[in-house]
Design a protein around this motif. Structure first.
Motif, PDB file in Angstrom:
ATOM      1  N   GLU A   7       0.852  -1.152  -0.010  1.00 49.16           N
ATOM      2  CA  GLU A   7       0.029   0.200  -0.203  1.00 49.16           C
ATOM      3  C   GLU A   7       0.814   1.214   0.080  1.00 49.16           C
ATOM      4  O   GLU A   7       1.635   1.345   0.753  1.00 49.16           O
ATOM      5  N   ASP A   8       0.678   2.315  -0.773  1.00 47.04           N
ATOM      6  CA  ASP A   8       1.561   3.017  -1.016  1.00 47.04           C
ATOM      7  C   ASP A   8       1.088   4.640  -0.227  1.00 47.04           C
ATOM      8  O   ASP A   8       1.734   5.319   0.101  1.00 47.04           O
ATOM      9  N   ASP A  51      -2.629  -3.320  -2.753  1.00 52.87           N
ATOM     10  CA  ASP A  51      -3.265  -2.373  -3.393  1.00 52.87           C
ATOM     11  C   ASP A  51      -2.878  -2.418  -4.918  1.00 52.87           C
ATOM     12  O   ASP A  51      -2.088  -2.766  -5.331  1.00 52.87           O
ATOM     13  N   GLY A  53      -3.455   0.427  -7.180  1.00 51.19           N
ATOM     14  CA  GLY A  53      -2.872   1.652  -7.606  1.00 51.19           C
ATOM     15  C   GLY A  53      -1.488   1.899  -6.722  1.00 51.19           C
ATOM     16  O   GLY A  53      -1.516   2.377  -5.834  1.00 51.19           O
TER      17      GLY A  53
HETATM   18 CA    CA Z   1      -2.574   3.470  -3.970  1.00 54.00          CA
END
Ligand code: CA
Length: 218
Positions: A7-8, A51, A53
């Protein structure tokens, strides 16, 4: 059990990591697709939260690479609202489940438990072997009908052995499920946990297979 979280978003990643640690998992948190891909190449995870994206390599590509290498690890994807196409693409690329942001941590934990349960071939919610019962959802262990209190890592060792009842796990395989990346591994930790488990439950529950590892018979 060791989980990979990819997860960014710093806030969300931090919350997921904290929540899963609280639920008793060892958690590795990666913030981009390349790091996730590399971690999946080398580390034995019980499941991954991914995630879609992501910087450097999209979650979908991470998933495609993972499945093209033949890895069967359960993967739960995280998607934004209103992106039904992403969910469809993710499921078609080999995801096992998905959650739409924002989601409830309790639901994420429960879905991971279900995925790990199914991938282990043990569909019942509670595990039972040698007269010992273990409930991954409530973290309760019972022997002879009586509750037994276990610290988190002893519970994790017992959980790993019961999930794999009938199969020998090496010390290294158990260790890899106990510690997140970068966490210091105490020497002889697995032997010490097994010693305590035998004392708190009963001596014959966990067999030592000399030179190989440990086994709870099925
Ligand atoms: Ca993301």
């Amino acid at each position: 059990m060791r989980i990979l979280v990819v997860e960014d978003d710093a806030l969300l990643g931090d919350a997921i990591q904290a929540g899963l640690k609280l639920a008793g998992y060892a958690v590795d948190w990666m913030k981009d697709g390349i790091s996730a891909d590399q971690a999946l190449l080398t580390e034995p995870y019980a499941a991954a939260v991914l995630d879609l994206g992501l910087p450097r390599l999209s979650g979908l590509e991470v998933l495609q690479r993972l499945r093209s290498r033949g890895l069967a690890i359960p993967v739960l994807i995280l998607t934004a609202r209103d992106t039904v196409e992403d969910r469809i693409r993710g499921l078609d690329a080999g995801a096992d489940d998905y959650l739409i942001k924002p989601f409830d941590m309790g639901e994420l934990s429960a879905r991971l438990r279900a995925l790990i349960r199914r991938s282990s071939g043990k569909p019942a919610a509670a595990l039972s072997a040698g007269g010992v019962e273990l409930d991954p959802a409530t973290h309760q262990v019972r022997y002879g009908g009586l509750p037994i209190e276990l610290p988190a890592r002893e519970f994790a060792v017992l959980h790993a052995l019961m999930l794999n009842a009938g199969r020998v796990l090496s010390r290294a395989q158990i260790e890899e499920q106990l510690y997140a990346w970068g966490e210091e591994i105490e020497s002889n930790a697995v032997e010490v946990h097994v010693h305590h488990l035998r004392r708190k439950l009963y001596t014959g529950l966990i067999e030592t297979i000399r030179g190989v590892g440990y086994l709870i018979p099925d």
